[in-house]
Write a protein that holds these residues in place. Structure first.
Motif, PDB file in Angstrom:
ATOM      1  N   SER A   1      -1.776  11.455  11.797  1.00  0.00           N
ATOM      2  CA  SER A   1      -0.846  12.397  10.872  1.00  0.00           C
ATOM      3  C   SER A   1       0.177  11.591  10.341  1.00  0.00           C
ATOM      4  O   SER A   1       0.583  12.132   9.198  1.00  0.00           O
ATOM      5  N   LEU A   2       0.913  10.703  11.059  1.00  0.00           N
ATOM      6  CA  LEU A   2       1.810   9.978  10.360  1.00  0.00           C
ATOM      7  C   LEU A   2       1.593   9.213   8.950  1.00  0.00           C
ATOM      8  O   LEU A   2       2.197   9.197   8.111  1.00  0.00           O
ATOM      9  N   TRP A   3       0.203   8.824   9.239  1.00  0.00           N
ATOM     10  CA  TRP A   3      -0.198   8.113   7.911  1.00  0.00           C
ATOM     11  C   TRP A   3      -0.517   9.040   6.721  1.00  0.00           C
ATOM     12  O   TRP A   3      -0.053   8.718   5.682  1.00  0.00           O
ATOM     13  N   LEU A   4      -1.009  10.129   7.049  1.00  0.00           N
ATOM     14  CA  LEU A   4      -1.328  11.459   6.167  1.00  0.00           C
ATOM     15  C   LEU A   4       0.026  11.719   5.721  1.00  0.00           C
ATOM     16  O   LEU A   4       0.299  12.085   4.326  1.00  0.00           O
ATOM     17  N   LEU A   5       1.124  11.801   6.533  1.00  0.00           N
ATOM     18  CA  LEU A   5       2.454  12.134   6.208  1.00  0.00           C
ATOM     19  C   LEU A   5       3.118  11.348   5.227  1.00  0.00           C
ATOM     20  O   LEU A   5       3.660  11.752   4.259  1.00  0.00           O
ATOM     21  N   VAL A   6       2.853  10.148   5.363  1.00  0.00           N
ATOM     22  CA  VAL A   6       3.699   9.090   4.422  1.00  0.00           C
ATOM     23  C   VAL A   6       2.706   8.681   3.206  1.00  0.00           C
ATOM     24  O   VAL A   6       3.374   8.549   2.205  1.00  0.00           O
ATOM     25  N   LYS A   7       1.690   8.652   3.434  1.00  0.00           N
ATOM     26  CA  LYS A   7       0.657   8.362   2.133  1.00  0.00           C
ATOM     27  C   LYS A   7      -0.623   9.106   2.362  1.00  0.00           C
ATOM     28  O   LYS A   7      -1.681   8.595   2.667  1.00  0.00           O
ATOM     29  N   PRO A   8      -0.563  10.311   1.673  1.00  0.00           N
ATOM     30  CA  PRO A   8      -1.595  11.122   1.847  1.00  0.00           C
ATOM     31  C   PRO A   8      -2.888  10.630   0.824  1.00  0.00           C
ATOM     32  O   PRO A   8      -3.890  10.885   0.942  1.00  0.00           O
TER      33      PRO A   8
END
Length: 147
Positions: A50-57
């Motif tokens: 989720s953090l990865w998608l939040l930073v770099k979708p």
């Protein structure tokens, strides 16, 4: 935009569930790692995603194709059926059935999916029960096992 909103919501949900899972205590030691290790591991992995998608979708902002959405929905339904049938069928059969259906769902051939599903059910049961000493339900196969 929707991907980031989903990721932020999921990250908050994972954090809340991790706080809940941290308090898991077993009244007796039924397995060596305890009841909270597995949920915390899964929540940590989901939170990192989720953090990865939040930073770099990335490319997820594009439109989702209907066949991919249908395959994802079927995958979720198979995993839900796995959870519901786990006690009744037992670990070996429910794992083999879920593995078989998921293999077919992701364009596997019939015979290799059937063979790998049976091997997955039996070998994972042996790993958990014999090596890791984690008791798993046998379900309908319990009638064939001597006590």
């Amino acid at each position: 935009m929707y991907v980031r909103l989903f990721a932020a919501t999921w990250l908050l949900l994972c954090a809340w569930l991790a706080v809940v899972a941290w308090g898991f205590q077993a009244p007796f030691a039924y397995d060596p790692v305890g009841p909270r290790a597995y949920p915390l591991l899964l929540l940590g992995l989901m939170g990192a995603g989720s953090l990865w998608l939040l930073v770099k979708p990335g490319r997820l902002d594009q439109q989702l194709h209907l066949p991919a959405a249908l395959r994802s929905l079927l995958c979720v339904l198979v995993l839900l059926a796995y959870a519901l049938l786990f006690e009744a069928l037992g670990f070996i059969l429910s794992t083999a059935l879920a593995t078989f259906v998921l293999g077919l769902l992701f364009t596997g051939r019939l015979l290799p999916c059937a063979i790998s599903a049976m091997l997955m059910g039996v070998l994972l049961y042996a790993l958990f029960d014999l090596v890791l000493d984690v008791p798993l339900p046998l379900g309908v196969l319990e009638a064939f096992v001597e006590s």
